[in-house]
Design a protein around this motif. Structure first.
Motif, PDB file in Angstrom:
ATOM      1  N   LEU A  62       0.648  -1.315   0.000  1.00 24.00           N
ATOM      2  CA  LEU A  62       0.002  -0.146   0.078  1.00 24.00           C
ATOM      3  C   LEU A  62       0.970   1.219   0.074  1.00 24.00           C
ATOM      4  O   LEU A  62       0.242   2.458   0.236  1.00 24.00           O
ATOM      5  CB  LEU A  62      -0.946  -0.243   1.215  1.00 24.00           C
ATOM      6  CG  LEU A  62      -1.885  -1.215   1.471  1.00 24.00           C
ATOM      7  CD1 LEU A  62      -2.665  -1.130   2.674  1.00 24.00           C
ATOM      8  CD2 LEU A  62      -2.806  -1.152   0.343  1.00 24.00           C
ATOM      9  N   ARG A 101      -7.676  -4.556  -1.534  1.00 20.58           N
ATOM     10  CA  ARG A 101      -6.532  -3.708  -1.620  1.00 20.58           C
ATOM     11  C   ARG A 101      -6.623  -2.657  -2.941  1.00 20.58           C
ATOM     12  O   ARG A 101      -6.188  -1.504  -2.812  1.00 20.58           O
ATOM     13  CB  ARG A 101      -5.207  -4.362  -1.290  1.00 20.58           C
ATOM     14  CG  ARG A 101      -5.074  -4.410   0.255  1.00 20.58           C
ATOM     15  CD  ARG A 101      -4.062  -5.527   0.558  1.00 20.58           C
ATOM     16  NE  ARG A 101      -4.109  -5.554   2.041  1.00 20.58           N
ATOM     17  CZ  ARG A 101      -4.716  -6.600   2.789  1.00 20.58           C
ATOM     18  NH1 ARG A 101      -5.332  -7.366   1.971  1.00 20.58           N
ATOM     19  NH2 ARG A 101      -4.440  -6.653   4.055  1.00 20.58           N
ATOM     20  N   TYR A 140      -9.139  -0.335  -2.282  1.00 21.17           N
ATOM     21  CA  TYR A 140      -8.664   0.634  -1.512  1.00 21.17           C
ATOM     22  C   TYR A 140      -7.827   1.710  -1.943  1.00 21.17           C
ATOM     23  O   TYR A 140      -7.998   2.953  -1.934  1.00 21.17           O
ATOM     24  CB  TYR A 140      -7.968  -0.187  -0.113  1.00 21.17           C
ATOM     25  CG  TYR A 140      -7.231   0.579   0.916  1.00 21.17           C
ATOM     26  CD1 TYR A 140      -7.766   1.339   1.664  1.00 21.17           C
ATOM     27  CD2 TYR A 140      -5.833   0.661   0.699  1.00 21.17           C
ATOM     28  CE1 TYR A 140      -7.300   1.925   2.654  1.00 21.17           C
ATOM     29  CE2 TYR A 140      -5.223   1.413   1.911  1.00 21.17           C
ATOM     30  CZ  TYR A 140      -5.979   1.978   2.784  1.00 21.17           C
ATOM     31  OH  TYR A 140      -5.366   2.852   3.777  1.00 21.17           O
ATOM     32  N   LEU A 141      -6.740   1.333  -3.100  1.00 18.13           N
ATOM     33  CA  LEU A 141      -5.849   2.049  -3.703  1.00 18.13           C
ATOM     34  C   LEU A 141      -6.624   3.185  -4.754  1.00 18.13           C
ATOM     35  O   LEU A 141      -6.488   4.257  -4.843  1.00 18.13           O
ATOM     36  CB  LEU A 141      -4.937   1.277  -4.343  1.00 18.13           C
ATOM     37  CG  LEU A 141      -3.937   0.438  -3.557  1.00 18.13           C
ATOM     38  CD1 LEU A 141      -2.968  -0.264  -4.551  1.00 18.13           C
ATOM     39  CD2 LEU A 141      -3.143   1.556  -2.681  1.00 18.13           C
ATOM     40  N   ASP A 175      -9.916   3.926  -4.394  1.00 13.66           N
ATOM     41  CA  ASP A 175     -11.302   4.323  -3.976  1.00 13.66           C
ATOM     42  C   ASP A 175     -11.242   5.896  -4.275  1.00 13.66           C
ATOM     43  O   ASP A 175     -12.329   6.217  -4.802  1.00 13.66           O
ATOM     44  CB  ASP A 175     -11.592   4.167  -2.295  1.00 13.66           C
ATOM     45  CG  ASP A 175     -12.843   4.243  -1.913  1.00 13.66           C
ATOM     46  OD1 ASP A 175     -13.576   3.742  -2.269  1.00 13.66           O
ATOM     47  OD2 ASP A 175     -12.998   5.601  -1.220  1.00 13.66           O
ATOM     48  N   ARG A 176     -10.243   6.456  -3.915  1.00 14.12           N
ATOM     49  CA  ARG A 176     -10.126   7.918  -4.180  1.00 14.12           C
ATOM     50  C   ARG A 176     -10.368   8.453  -5.569  1.00 14.12           C
ATOM     51  O   ARG A 176     -11.088   9.606  -5.914  1.00 14.12           O
ATOM     52  CB  ARG A 176      -8.909   8.640  -3.681  1.00 14.12           C
ATOM     53  CG  ARG A 176      -8.714   9.996  -3.569  1.00 14.12           C
ATOM     54  CD  ARG A 176      -9.703  10.645  -2.437  1.00 14.12           C
ATOM     55  NE  ARG A 176     -10.026  11.994  -2.525  1.00 14.12           N
ATOM     56  CZ  ARG A 176     -10.863  12.704  -3.491  1.00 14.12           C
ATOM     57  NH1 ARG A 176     -11.510  11.824  -4.028  1.00 14.12           N
ATOM     58  NH2 ARG A 176     -10.956  13.715  -3.343  1.00 14.12           N
ATOM     59  N   PRO A 219     -17.483   3.385  -5.946  1.00 15.71           N
ATOM     60  CA  PRO A 219     -16.424   2.996  -4.990  1.00 15.71           C
ATOM     61  C   PRO A 219     -15.320   2.224  -5.710  1.00 15.71           C
ATOM     62  O   PRO A 219     -15.197   1.745  -6.874  1.00 15.71           O
ATOM     63  CB  PRO A 219     -17.061   1.924  -4.123  1.00 15.71           C
ATOM     64  CG  PRO A 219     -18.021   1.273  -4.912  1.00 15.71           C
ATOM     65  CD  PRO A 219     -18.677   2.303  -6.145  1.00 15.71           C
ATOM     66  N   GLY A 220     -13.962   2.134  -5.092  1.00 15.87           N
ATOM     67  CA  GLY A 220     -12.937   1.375  -5.608  1.00 15.87           C
ATOM     68  C   GLY A 220     -13.023  -0.025  -6.103  1.00 15.87           C
ATOM     69  O   GLY A 220     -12.406  -0.281  -7.043  1.00 15.87           O
ATOM     70  N   LEU A 269     -14.811  -1.211   3.997  1.00 13.19           N
ATOM     71  CA  LEU A 269     -14.218  -2.368   3.531  1.00 13.19           C
ATOM     72  C   LEU A 269     -13.181  -3.197   4.220  1.00 13.19           C
ATOM     73  O   LEU A 269     -12.655  -2.537   4.847  1.00 13.19           O
ATOM     74  CB  LEU A 269     -13.559  -1.886   1.990  1.00 13.19           C
ATOM     75  CG  LEU A 269     -12.742  -2.698   1.101  1.00 13.19           C
ATOM     76  CD1 LEU A 269     -13.770  -3.366   0.303  1.00 13.19           C
ATOM     77  CD2 LEU A 269     -12.107  -1.833   0.102  1.00 13.19           C
ATOM     78  N   GLU A 270     -13.569  -4.476   4.114  1.00 16.29           N
ATOM     79  CA  GLU A 270     -12.404  -5.274   5.034  1.00 16.29           C
ATOM     80  C   GLU A 270     -11.331  -5.462   4.135  1.00 16.29           C
ATOM     81  O   GLU A 270     -11.454  -5.740   2.997  1.00 16.29           O
ATOM     82  CB  GLU A 270     -13.052  -6.526   5.511  1.00 16.29           C
ATOM     83  CG  GLU A 270     -12.297  -7.225   6.547  1.00 16.29           C
ATOM     84  CD  GLU A 270     -12.491  -8.535   6.816  1.00 16.29           C
ATOM     85  OE1 GLU A 270     -13.695  -9.063   6.641  1.00 16.29           O
ATOM     86  OE2 GLU A 270     -11.824  -9.459   7.605  1.00 16.29           O
ATOM     87  N   LEU A 271      -9.909  -5.210   4.459  1.00 19.52           N
ATOM     88  CA  LEU A 271      -8.790  -5.501   4.091  1.00 19.52           C
ATOM     89  C   LEU A 271      -8.489  -7.020   4.538  1.00 19.52           C
ATOM     90  O   LEU A 271      -7.752  -6.986   5.592  1.00 19.52           O
ATOM     91  CB  LEU A 271      -7.684  -4.589   4.252  1.00 19.52           C
ATOM     92  CG  LEU A 271      -8.191  -3.158   3.700  1.00 19.52           C
ATOM     93  CD1 LEU A 271      -6.996  -2.295   3.992  1.00 19.52           C
ATOM     94  CD2 LEU A 271      -8.837  -3.165   2.408  1.00 19.52           C
TER      95      LEU A 271
END
Lengths: 731, 73
Positions: free
Chosen positions: A290, A394, A397-398, A400-401, A409-410, A514-516
């Motif tokens: 990450l 993940r 997650y990366l 998402d923005r 969403p991501g 979100l669960e990683l």
């Protein structure tokens, strides 16, 4: 007696599918719950004494009381609501290193007072982390068998089967909840039960289960869109909530808090000490994966490989399928020709027609279905590997923005990226998105991403109509134009997501949590089951529609049939016979013009004329419904070259440039080219995409909406570009 | 202070979960209850979302959502 039913329930990422897969020997059928878009697997296992048992794998869930269709399906399967059978036993997965999380769902299930066997999975990870829960103590606390397991290695499977068998024989009575809700809360729960429709409230519901269902009503059913179809007494619920509020109570905090209070009071004792928050190994990997630089590079590499697989590696397989169906057609066709040759009159026409139906319609149609399999299989192989390794979450997650710019969403990243290869596997890939609204929004804009079938159309038009160089413009014109189409497609996709997300699918914001999951080595049988499931549901449930549509489209462009002698002037026939030319080939453009499709092309000409198109382009548009690249071969047919024409065929380029309108001006100008390319970028011209959309949204409603909005967008923008361009003096 | 203000590596105890409706219920059900210990682990390269370890699980939460959770450092 009917075979007993066992339902597998658990949090996501607890190895539930792996266990299910192991116990059922991967013989499970993956399909949708009737009337929903939620997938589930049904399989069978055999117990030593009781024999075959029906096993149902429901979607992974953190709670029975939340907002999604997944969780509703899980609840209905567990409670045996609707037409689902009441399970005889639940197998509930517990995550040994993360008991606190999985016990929350376990307590909810215990409240229902149904027979349960707990599978305490991931014992190897718990041992590696030095935090091993005591299964015997847990079994005492929960009042039900707890089997320690390492499902991916099959460890504990026999003990689980034994516990299942004992429970099915009634040796372990249905446990009750170890925790007890406060008296006011129990009363509220019983009162709330009356808000449920009668069919969800079976008569003679045992007291504890009534409380459980009442709590579910209080916790889940407020302004819930996934459950909007339930006829609820909402005013009763509002009254109960209001009364609680006026005496200073918050029902949600109470329900959730009283469950966690029991968990917090018992977890440390189960592990023999307090839990550490840090997780050294996982955190160390995350620091690299990450990291802004190393993580970014890894992400780019992984996505490059996925895209490369879809775009490039699948090509030989796709070509292989194409070739083998071509070979099959070549094998069958002479047979029909031989029979037809021995006949005359109407029987001969009949056999010829039948031959064409089999060779071009049916064989072509089956090929049109199977040709998607390599991409679907490859994409799901990668997704399952990424999911099993813990990287898929993940990646979301990366990204998402970035995707928040589009209101997504991501998790939408992998499907959207896949869309640049083909929308069909990409739409299937949205199944990895947990929220229905986000998934639907992604599916609605996915057909706008520039799929590989558009590329031959762009290549043809750019190569035929654009000059290689323009003075004063430093870049190669044709490559720039192609690149611009990709940028255009991306911008439109994002804008469409923003607009549709803010209008048709507007909603109040929901926390995007979100669960990683922990890093793991993907479990190969589970990966393969996922691939097989995706391919088989596609073939079974979208395949029929694609096959039917392909045959219908073939018929549209082939009927009514005309003999070459009826189409060509006598002197042309005489000349052709003298020079040994192929009469059929000469007559083909005319046959196409007089087919239903050709007639339709003329019919839509007034609609497409403002975009700069004539009826021939109209026929090309109709043909491209089979797949967008068919535009090229249809144009080849229209201009009498051949069906086998490629987008780099110079004679087709010549024909296009030579084509004139009634007033003598060229039909195909760079401006017409842009107008056609924009139309192809935006229009919903893919029957296979529609078939998959119908399958994934469980009906024709959304595919119809998507078709309408995309065609409206395509027509309006092509109109603006063509007419605007002309007004500005371009051509 | 609020959850999003924690520095990476910092631990805190949840004091109050704000927000309403589904939003709040979801946070509570995932175990972000008053009295729960939270560890801020990191953030995505673009600064958002943030990641936290709660009850043994690693969670990604957008900073706007995290700002609705009050914590005591």
């Amino acid at each position: 007696m009917d075979r007993p039913t066992v339902v597998f329930v658990g949090n996501p990422n607890t190895g539930k599918s792996t266990l299910f897969n192991h116990l059922t020997n991967a013989n499970a059928q993956v399909s949708n719950y009737p009337g929903t878009t939620v997938g589930h697997a049904v399989g069978e296992l055999s117990l030593p004494h009781l024999g075959p048992v029906r096993c149902v794998d429901v979607p992974g869930t953190y709670s029975l009381a939340a907002r999604s269709a997944d969780e509703r399906v899980a609840l209905e399967a567990v409670l045996g609501l609707g037409d689902r059978p009441l399970p005889d036993v639940l197998v509930v997965l517990l995550d040994a290193p993360r008991l606190a999380r999985s016990l929350y769902l376990a307590l909810q299930l215990l409240e229902l007072q149904v027979p349960i066997v707990f599978a305490l999975n991931m014992m190897d990870e718990a041992e590696a982390a030095g935090q091993v829960p005591d299964a015997d103590v847990l079994a005492d606390e929960l009042g039900a068998p707890v089997v320690p397991m390492v499902a991916r290695r099959g460890l504990g499977a026999d003990a689980l089967l034994q516990a299942l068998e004992q429970t099915l024989r009634g040796e372990h009575p249905a446990p009750g909840p170890p925790h007890r809700f406060s008296e006011p809360l129990r009363q509220d729960a019983e009162a709330a039960l009356a808000a449920l429709p009668a069919e969800m409230r079976p008569p003679g519901l045992p007291g504890a289960r009534a409380v459980a269902l009442g709590l579910w009503v209080l916790l889940s059913l407020d302004d819930d869109d996934a459950l909007a179809d339930l006829e609820l007494d909402r005013s009763l619920l509002a009254t109960i909530r209001e009364q609680a509020r006026s005496s200073g109570r918050d029902l949600v905090s109470e329900i959730v808090g009283q469950r966690y209070a029991w968990i917090d009071a018992h977890v440390s004792a189960l592990y023999g000490g307090p839990l550490r928050l840090q997780h050294a190994v996982q955190d160390r990997i995350d620091r690299v994966v990450l990291h802004p630089i190393s993580g970014g590079l890894l992400f780019a590499l992984v996505m490059f490989v996925v895209f490369q697989a879809l775009f490039t590696w699948s090509a030989p397989l796709v070509d292989g399928i194409d070739a083998s169906f071509g070979w099959l057609a070549g094998l069958v066709a002479p047979g029909f020709e031989a029979v037809a040759g021995s006949l005359a009159g109407p029987p001969r026409t009949l056999v010829e027609t039948l031959g064409d139906l089999v060779v071009e319609g049916l064989i072509g149609g089956v090929g049109a279905v199977l040709v998607f399999i390599p991409q679907i299989a490859l994409l799901f192989l990668f997704i399952a590997l990424l999911e099993g390794s813990g990287y898929l979450a993940r990646a979301a997650y990366l990204m998402d923005r970035v995707l928040r710019l589009a209101g997504l969403p991501g998790q939408a990243f992998v499907p959207l990226l896949s869309g640049y290869a083909c929308a069909v596997p990409a739409i299937l890939a949205t199944r990895t998105m947990p929220r229905w609204r986000d998934r639907l929004l992604t599916m609605m804009v996915l057909p706008l991403t520039s799929c590989s079938a558009r590329l031959p159309v762009y290549t043809l038009l750019v190569a035929a109509l654009f000059p290689p160089k323009i003075e004063g413009f430093p870049l190669p014109v044709q490559a720039t134009a192609l690149f611009a189409m990709y940028v255009f497609s991306t911008v439109v996709t994002v804008l469409a997501a923003v607009v549709l997300g803010g209008t048709v699918l507007a909603e109040r914001p929901v926390p995007a949590m979100l669960e990683l999951p922990p890093y793991r080595v993907p479990h190969l049988p589970t990966v393969l089951r996922s691939v097989r499931g995706a391919v088989s549901t596609f073939v079974r449930e979208a395949g029929q529609v694609i096959l039917f549509a392909t045959v219908a489209l073939w018929a549209l462009l082939s009927f009514p049939r005309h003999a070459p002698e009826d189409l060509l002037a006598p002197e042309v026939i005489a000349e052709a016979v003298a020079s040994g030319a192929d009469l059929e080939a000469l007559a083909r453009p005319l046959a196409l013009e007089r087919s239903a499709g050709g007639y339709l092309g003329h019919l839509i000409e007034p609609v497409i004329a403002p975009l700069g198109y004539d009826w021939k382009i109209g026929v090309g548009l109709i043909g491209s419904f089979a797949a967008r690249e068919v535009f090229v071969s249809t144009m080849g047919l229209v201009y009498g070259i051949s069906e086998e024409v490629g987008s780099d065929d110079l004679s087709l380029h010549e024909k296009l440039r030579a084509e004139r309108r009634a007033d003598g001006s060229p039909t195909y100008t760079p401006l017409t080219g842009i107008s056609i390319m924009v139309f192809f970028a935006l229009a919903m011209q893919c029957l296979s995409t529609l078939a998959v959309l119908r399958r994934e949204t469980a009906g024709w409603r959304w595919p119809a909406f998507i078709t309408v909005y995309m065609f409206a967008l395509a027509w309006c923008l092509s109109f603006l570009i063509y007419q605007g361009g002309r007004a500005l003096g371009f051509e | 202070m609020t959850l999003d203000q924690l520095a990476p590596g910092q631990t805190a105890i949840i004091r109050e979960v704000g927000g309403t409706g589904v939003f709040r219920r979801r946070l509570l059900e995932l175990g972000l209850l008053p009295g729960t210990r939270v560890l801020r682990t990191g953030q995505a390269p673009l600064g958002d979302p943030l990641s936290f370890r709660v009850r043994g699980t690693l969670l990604s939460i957008r900073s706007a959502d995290a700002s609705l959770v009050e914590v005591i450092a």
